[in-house]
Scaffold this motif. Sequence first.
Motif, PDB file in Angstrom:
ATOM      1  N   LEU A 135       0.583  -1.152  -0.559  1.00 26.54           N
ATOM      2  CA  LEU A 135       0.116   0.197  -0.034  1.00 26.54           C
ATOM      3  C   LEU A 135       0.597   0.850   0.168  1.00 26.54           C
ATOM      4  O   LEU A 135       0.168   2.254  -0.884  1.00 26.54           O
TER       5      LEU A 135
ATOM      6  N   THR B 247      -7.892  -1.381  -5.022  1.00 28.14           N
ATOM      7  CA  THR B 247      -9.066  -1.581  -4.584  1.00 28.14           C
ATOM      8  C   THR B 247      -9.683  -2.255  -5.697  1.00 28.14           C
ATOM      9  O   THR B 247     -10.135  -3.593  -5.612  1.00 28.14           O
TER      10      THR B 247
ATOM     11  N   SER C  76      -5.185 -10.265   2.789  1.00 32.33           N
ATOM     12  CA  SER C  76      -5.312  -8.948   2.193  1.00 32.33           C
ATOM     13  C   SER C  76      -3.925  -8.428   1.332  1.00 32.33           C
ATOM     14  O   SER C  76      -3.786  -7.923   0.199  1.00 32.33           O
TER      15      SER C  76
ATOM     16  N   TYR D 202      -3.588  -8.078  -2.956  1.00 30.76           N
ATOM     17  CA  TYR D 202      -2.913  -6.312  -3.175  1.00 30.76           C
ATOM     18  C   TYR D 202      -1.951  -6.833  -4.021  1.00 30.76           C
ATOM     19  O   TYR D 202      -1.882  -6.101  -4.604  1.00 30.76           O
TER      20      TYR D 202
ATOM     21  N   GLY E  96      -3.947  -7.182  -7.030  1.00 32.14           N
ATOM     22  CA  GLY E  96      -3.469  -6.242  -7.752  1.00 32.14           C
ATOM     23  C   GLY E  96      -2.820  -5.548  -7.740  1.00 32.14           C
ATOM     24  O   GLY E  96      -2.946  -5.125  -9.212  1.00 32.14           O
TER      25      GLY E  96
END
Length: 312
Positions: free
Chosen positions: A73, A88, A150, A154, A158
């Motif tokens: 992130l 996201t 997550s 991601y 992602g």
Amino acid sequence: MYIEQGYRGNIGIWKYFVIPIGFIAFMVMNYVLTINSPVNVEDAMAAMIDQFGSNLVLIMLLIPLVAGFFLVLGWTYLVHGQSINSLTTSRPKTDWSRIFYAFFLWGGITAIFTLIDVYASPEDYVLNFNLSKFIPLAIIAILLIPLQTSFEEYLFRGHMMQGLGILAKNRWLPLVITSVLFGLMHIANPEVEKLGLGLMVYYIGTGFFLGIITLMDEGLELALGFHAANNLITALLVTADWTAFQTNSIYRDVSEPSLGLDAFIPVFVVFPILLVVFSRKYKWSNWKERLIGDVMTKEKFIAIQDGNSSSV
């Protein structure tokens, strides 16, 4: 237009490879050390749990992946200059109802299947519940496991999905590559050592399922909810001496493990049914275009976004 959300950042293809290459190198090193270790994974885990306790060992296993979550992130926001929302989803804001729907749907299915198996094969399970040990486990699991899952979403569905899609200008290549790499990430798990490489069908198949729902739904929300439920409910409900997460769960599986149909039924039966459920609920269409179609150019993406903005 989920993959095209990567255009919202400062494009630099090299930026998409720093974290994945570092993570893959770490996993390769871990696998090499595992297969060359004189002590098998199961015995090593048992020794660690004897020394530190299962809760502390669980934290030790999860912390590097939790750190990876914040790294992905932070890298996206600071280096790419891209919003976390655009990493996201393609929607104006993250749809939490999708996350919770996938979480409770798969969490409920997992719990039901597990309890049915406990009822059908009571000789394979021992009631392991101890409230004083279960409560710390529940706190640790609820706080850390969703961050661990997550991170994987991601990173693979992602960061890598968007980067590979922009580079390849299509959707099928990032779907295949991220799904296979996601599966291979689990090759050093004690389950694989115990059951054999055939278990990789389950891990890679799960990667494809998560990749398909991400591309069809144009966002990570369903994958985030599904993955969190899969790991969290399993960690709380049942453990075994040969699994990656050995916890103070409600039940302990004491059966002699073997690679049977239960490893393949999710991939070839349950996941296709879930795709039908999701597709009807969220009215998916254009499967061919969304899964193997071309990724539009940055110029076309910007033109469409400008057109949508001017029409509001």
